[in-house]
Design a protein around this motif. Structure first.
Motif, mmCIF file in Angstrom:
data_model
loop_
_atom_site.group_PDB
_atom_site.id
_atom_site.type_symbol
_atom_site.label_atom_id
_atom_site.label_comp_id
_atom_site.label_asym_id
_atom_site.label_seq_id
_atom_site.Cartn_x
_atom_site.Cartn_y
_atom_site.Cartn_z
ATOM 1 N N THR A 183 0.804 -1.216 0.000
ATOM 2 C CA THR A 183 0.000 0.000 0.000
ATOM 3 C C THR A 183 0.843 1.275 0.000
ATOM 4 O OG1 THR A 183 -1.721 -1.177 1.214
ATOM 5 C CG2 THR A 183 -1.866 1.221 1.171
ATOM 6 N N ARG A 184 1.778 1.363 0.933
ATOM 7 C CA ARG A 184 2.564 2.595 1.064
ATOM 8 C C ARG A 184 3.391 2.865 -0.193
ATOM 9 N NH1 ARG A 184 7.399 3.925 4.454
ATOM 10 N NH2 ARG A 184 7.260 6.137 4.976
ATOM 11 N N VAL A 185 3.962 1.821 -0.752
ATOM 12 C CA VAL A 185 4.747 1.952 -1.979
ATOM 13 C C VAL A 185 3.837 2.331 -3.148
ATOM 14 C CG1 VAL A 185 6.260 0.752 -3.606
ATOM 15 C CG2 VAL A 185 6.453 0.284 -1.161
ATOM 16 N N THR A 186 2.634 1.772 -3.166
ATOM 17 C CA THR A 186 1.665 2.074 -4.220
ATOM 18 C C THR A 186 1.298 3.550 -4.227
ATOM 19 O OG1 THR A 186 0.677 -0.127 -4.342
ATOM 20 C CG2 THR A 186 -0.720 1.719 -4.967
ATOM 21 N N ILE A 187 0.984 4.093 -3.059
ATOM 22 C CA ILE A 187 0.564 5.489 -2.968
ATOM 23 C C ILE A 187 1.669 6.431 -3.437
ATOM 24 C CG2 ILE A 187 -0.092 7.329 -1.361
ATOM 25 C CD1 ILE A 187 -1.523 5.169 0.288
ATOM 26 N N ALA A 188 2.892 6.182 -2.962
ATOM 27 C CA ALA A 188 4.019 7.045 -3.338
ATOM 28 C C ALA A 188 4.350 6.917 -4.817
ATOM 29 C CB ALA A 188 5.240 6.697 -2.491
ATOM 30 N N SER A 189 4.362 5.691 -5.324
ATOM 31 C CA SER A 189 4.729 5.458 -6.717
ATOM 32 C C SER A 189 3.655 5.963 -7.675
ATOM 33 C CB SER A 189 4.975 3.962 -6.952
ATOM 34 O OG SER A 189 6.001 3.479 -6.121
ATOM 35 N N SER A 190 2.380 5.787 -7.314
ATOM 36 C CA SER A 190 1.299 6.222 -8.200
ATOM 37 C C SER A 190 1.316 7.730 -8.380
ATOM 38 C CB SER A 190 -0.062 5.781 -7.647
ATOM 39 O OG SER A 190 -0.369 6.453 -6.442
ATOM 40 N N LEU A 191 1.715 8.458 -7.343
ATOM 41 C CA LEU A 191 1.792 9.907 -7.428
ATOM 42 C C LEU A 191 2.816 10.327 -8.484
ATOM 43 C CD1 LEU A 191 0.538 12.388 -6.062
ATOM 44 C CD2 LEU A 191 2.455 12.391 -4.475
ATOM 45 N N ALA A 192 3.971 9.656 -8.486
ATOM 46 C CA ALA A 192 5.005 9.953 -9.474
ATOM 47 C C ALA A 192 4.541 9.578 -10.879
ATOM 48 C CB ALA A 192 6.290 9.204 -9.120
ATOM 49 N N ILE A 193 3.845 8.434 -10.997
ATOM 50 C CA ILE A 193 3.349 7.983 -12.301
ATOM 51 C C ILE A 193 2.301 8.950 -12.844
ATOM 52 C CG2 ILE A 193 2.111 6.138 -13.499
ATOM 53 C CD1 ILE A 193 3.375 4.193 -11.422
ATOM 54 N N VAL A 194 1.403 9.415 -11.970
ATOM 55 C CA VAL A 194 0.360 10.362 -12.386
ATOM 56 C C VAL A 194 0.983 11.673 -12.852
ATOM 57 C CG1 VAL A 194 -1.499 11.844 -11.512
ATOM 58 C CG2 VAL A 194 -1.519 9.389 -11.037
ATOM 59 N N PHE A 195 2.043 12.114 -12.189
ATOM 60 C CA PHE A 195 2.729 13.341 -12.605
ATOM 61 C C PHE A 195 3.290 13.181 -14.017
ATOM 62 C CE2 PHE A 195 6.838 15.746 -12.726
ATOM 63 C CZ PHE A 195 6.273 17.003 -12.880
ATOM 64 N N ILE A 196 3.902 12.025 -14.293
ATOM 65 C CA ILE A 196 4.426 11.761 -15.638
ATOM 66 C C ILE A 196 3.284 11.727 -16.653
ATOM 67 C CG2 ILE A 196 5.635 10.073 -17.081
ATOM 68 C CD1 ILE A 196 7.150 9.209 -14.541
#
Length: 262
Positions: A183-196
Motif C-alpha cells: 500500500t505505502r509503496v503504491t501510494i508514493a509510486s502512483s503519485l510519481a506515475i500520475v505526474f508523468i
C-alpha cells in the motif's frame, strides 16, 4: 464578467482539489463535472468538453507536482518503486499524450461518454475497500509483471488523456490487487506515475488547442491552495461519510452524463 468568471474558476479549483486532498483520489473525477456544469449554471461561462478536459489536465499536473514535492520534503522518496515508475511512467506518458492529442478530434459527446464510464468505475472502486500488501513496505525492489504494468498503464493513460485526468483512482487498485504492490509503496509510486501522465496529457492538450488559458490559470491557483488544506484536515478526521457523499455526487453526475448521451 471576467472578474466574476475568474473568481468562480478559482473557487472551483479550490473545492475540487480540497476534496481530492481530503479523500486521496484523483482530482479530475471531481473537477470535470464542476467545471462542466457550475460556470454554465451561474451564467459566467459555458465550457465544452474539450475545454473542461484541458483545464482539468493542467490541474492534475500541478496537483501531482505539489504531491511529489511534498513526498520529497517528508523524506518519503525512498518509498517510490523506481523500476515500477519507469515502466508504468513511460507507458502512461505515451498513452496520455495520444489521448490528449486525440481529444482534439473527438466530439463533446464522446468525451462525456469516456467520463461517464470512468465515473461508474470510480464509484465501484470507491465502494470496494483497497487491501494492498503490508509486508515489506519499506522495500522498493518488489517484483511485478512488467507486461501487465505496461499494458494497463498505457490504457489508463489514453482514457485519462482524453478527459484530462491523471488516472490515480484506476492505477491504485491495479497496483494493489493485480501487481501486488504494498500500500505505502503504491501510494508514493502512483503519485510519481500520475505526474508523468499529466506531463504527456498537458502537452497533448496544448497541441490540441482547446485550452482557455486565463480561466485555467485561476483554476490552477485555486487547486494549489485547496489540496494542502484537504490533506491536513484528512489526517485528523474520519472521512468515510464524506467519501460516501462523494460517491453519491459522482453517481448523480454520471446519471446526468448518461441521460444526455442516451
Amino acid at each position: 464578467m471576467d472578474i466574476l468568471l475568474y473568481t468562480v474558476m478559482l473557487i472551483l479549483g479550490l473545492i475540487g482539489s480540497f476534496f481530492s486532498g481530503l479523500l486521496g483520489i484523483g482530482g479530475a473525477i471531481i473537477n470535470y463535472p464542476l467545471l462542466l456544469y457550475v460556470p454554465d449554471w451561474l451564467g459566467v461561462a459555458e465550457f465544452n468538453a474539450q475545454e473542461v478536459s484541458s483545464i482539468s489536465m493542467f490541474q492534475v499536473l500541478f496537483a501531482s507536482l505539489t504531491g511529489v514535492l511534498a513526498f520529497r520534503k517528508q523524506n518519503d522518496a525512498n518509498v517510490i518503486h523506481k523500476s515500477l515508475v519507469l515502466y508504468m511512467g513511460i507507458s502512461i506518458l505515451i498513452g496520455s499524450l495520444l489521448g490528449g492529442l486525440a481529444s482534439r478530434y473527438l466530439p463533446s459527446s464522446t468525451i462525456n461518454l469516456v467520463y461517464g464510464i470512468l465515473a461508474v468505475i470510480a464509484v465501484i472502486l470507491m465502494l470496494i475497500p483497497s487491501k494492498g500488501k503490508t509486508e515489506r513496505e519499506s522495500q522498493t525492489d518488489i517484483p511485478f509483471n512488467k507486461m501487465i504494468a505496461v499494458a494497463s498503464s498505457f490504457l489508463v493513460g489514453v482514457v485519462s488523456g482524453i478527459v484530462g485526468a491523471g488516472g490515480a483512482f484506476i492505477l491504485i487498485p491495479i497496483m494493489l490487487t493485480v501487481l501486488k504492490i504494498p500500500t505505502r509503496v503504491t501510494i508514493a509510486s502512483s503519485l510519481a506515475i500520475v505526474f508523468i501522465s499529466a506531463i504527456g496529457g498537458t502537452i497533448g492538450k496544448i497541441v490540441a488547442g482547446h485550452t482557455p488559458f486565463l480561466p485555467t490559470f485561476f483554476t490552477v491557483i485555486g487547486s494549489i491552495l485547496g489540496a494542502p488544506i484537504g490533506s491536513r484536515i484528512s489526517k485528523g478526521m474520519n472521512v468515510k461519510v464524506l467519501r460516501y457523499g462523494l460517491v453519491v455526487l459522482i453517481s448523480i453526475t454520471a446519471v446526468k452524463i448518461w441521460s444526455s448521451i442516451l
